[in-house]
Motif scaffolding. Structure first.
Motif: not given
Length: 478
Positions: A299-322
């Motif tokens: 469970t990752l706590h990084g954003h202040q408020g709702a997390v609206n979107s997440v995506a893994f990169c094509r290799t799976g080494d990274y992921f992003a959240s907005g």
């Protein structure tokens, strides 16, 4: 600083349905997979700031050199993964942008908007784009096929439409939804489309015939987003009832049901291996689920408020959240650093297995009993941030709902050693199936009752209004 949690020393409860109504594995068979605590913590690599309103969507380019994001501020941002390079800001839409996605080749970025249009951007400094009016209402999502030749869009006009990509041309429309369509996605082989709607259905479409093959029903809420497993055999749905559900599209049966969030689930993304699922929620958290074990890993706590979107990169080494805090965060998974997993090992075959029961992940301070407490540090290349991201380990399966697995899944489970145990397990599975069907019927009857009650109340109000009007009529005889 990222703060990790060590595993608890509590014993696992007996498999079954707990008092909270969250069900665990109906098979009661231990998985062969090793302890989940061997997975290292994800680390925050970048924290991008530039949007002036909530971030609605994120997506990586195939070469991992760029990250696209959209926002309610009506702007598309292209973030360069090399810190020394500046981001690109694309203006063009006349309203909030709902979704962005790179083409598989990375030479185009598609964006959908509340202005009823879709734009195809060339992701470079020139910011050239092609715009076309895709729907008669808000366009909620846009998605490229695996070969990059076609686009599928979903809209509040209750339709799903398919287009050619590089020179936008309308091909056909899918029209059986009766409410806003939130999301539409191609299958990995581009033969199927999955769509989710506010009508509380998820529909599976055959592209060649244009027919709906099957409808999955979300009785407690609707699915904000759906996506295909990399193998194309399963789908996952992020629902407004705070749950994440996984279905097998061949047997049309639910495989797993996760109740790990305390708010509506807005987005999800499969890891390329198919073993992990990334989720984002209104409860301000991002979670990583282990689909093989049927448990919550982080469970990752990084954003202040709702997390609206997440995506893994094509290799799976990274992921992003907005999130609604206007920030875009990029995390490194560190899955290849697991001590019992060879580096670069990636399996594409989904092998869901029955799992042990859940233990709720809670914040645990360093204890004196020898428990391990990890402190994962941010990368030196990260941008400065005012937030304090935290990563929580989860020890056991988080509310994985029992359901009948497909045949190849059932074959991977260990077989009971005695006939009596086999019969007992079969009886339990049968009783759980009956309970599931009974609950479904009760929900349908409750929905009908509620509709009838609303109709009666409305008729009563209209009747009372009519009587009131008669009583106020000055010409009425006394």
């Amino acid at each position: 600083m990222l703060r990790g949690l060590h595993k608890t020393g509590s014993k696992r409860p007996t498999p079954g349905i707990n008092k909270c109504g969250s069900a665990t594995s109906s098979f009661g068979i231990k998985s062969k997979r090793k302890n989940a605590t061997l997975w290292p913590d994800p680390t925050l690599e970048h924290n991008f700031k530039g949007h002036k309103d909530a971030v609605t969507s994120v997506d990586f380019s195939s070469n991992m050199k760029q990250l696209g994001s959209s926002s309610k501020d009506g702007v598309v941002m292209i973030w360069n993964m090399k810190p020394q390079r500046r981001a690109y800001r694309f203006d063009g839409h006349e309203d909030s942008i709902t979704s962005v996605q790179f083409s598989p080749s990375g030479d185009l970025l598609a964006s959908s908007s509340k202005d009823k249009t879709v734009r195809l951007w060339v992701p470079n400094m020139k910011a050239q784009s092609t715009v076309f009016k895709a729907h008669t209402a808000t366009v909620r999502s846009v998605n490229f096929s695996e070969d990059g030749q076609t686009l599928v869009t979903a809209s509040d006009d209750k339709t799903v439409k398919v287009w050619t990509a590089h020179r936008p041309k309308f091909l056909f429309s899918l029209n059986q939804h009766i409410n806003w369509v939130r999301c539409a996605r191609f299958s990995p082989d581009s033969h199927l489309i999955i769509s989710s709607s506010d009508d509380k259905t998820i529909k599976l479409w055959d592209i060649k015939s244009g027919e709906c093959i099957h409808s999955f029903y979300e009785h407690a809420g609707y699915a904000n987003q759906v996506d295909f497993h990399p193998s194309g055999t399963c789908i996952a749905a992020a629902s407004t009832d705070n749950s994440v559900k996984v279905w097998d599209i061949r047997s049309c049966k639910m495989l797993q049901h996760y109740q790990v969030h305390s708010g509506a689930v807005n987005s999800l993304s499969y890891h390329p291996s198919g073993h992990f699922l990334l989720t984002a929620s209104n409860d301000s958290t991002t979670k990583i689920l282990d689909l093989v074990e049927g448990k919550l890993l982080f469970t990752l706590h990084g954003h202040q408020g709702a997390v609206n979107s997440v995506a893994f990169c094509r290799t799976g080494d990274y992921f992003a959240s907005g999130g609604s805090d206007e920030q875009v965060m990029v995390w490194k998974t560190n899955f290849d650093e697991r001590s019992d997993t060879p580096k670069n090992h990636r399996s594409t075959t989904p092998t869901y297995q029955a799992s042990e029961p859940a233990q709720t992940a809670v914040k645990i301070v360093r204890d004196h009993g020898g428990g391990m407490h990890t402190n994962a540090k941010r990368s030196s290349s990260s941008s400065s941030t005012s937030t304090n991201p935290r990563v929580h380990h989860a020890q056991h399966a988080q509310h994985a709902q029992p359901c009948q697995p497909p045949l190849e899944v059932a074959q991977t489970l260990e077989r009971p050693t005695t006939p009596s145990l086999t019969n007992a397990l079969e009886n339990i599975i049968g009783q759980l199936d009956i309970l599931t069907q009974t609950v479904s019927m009760l929900e349908q009857r409750l929905t009908l009752t509620e509709d009838k009650l609303k109709e009666c109340l409305q008729n009563q109000v209209e009747s009372q209004t009519f009587l009131d009007e008669e009583s106020w009529n000055p010409d009425a005889p006394y």
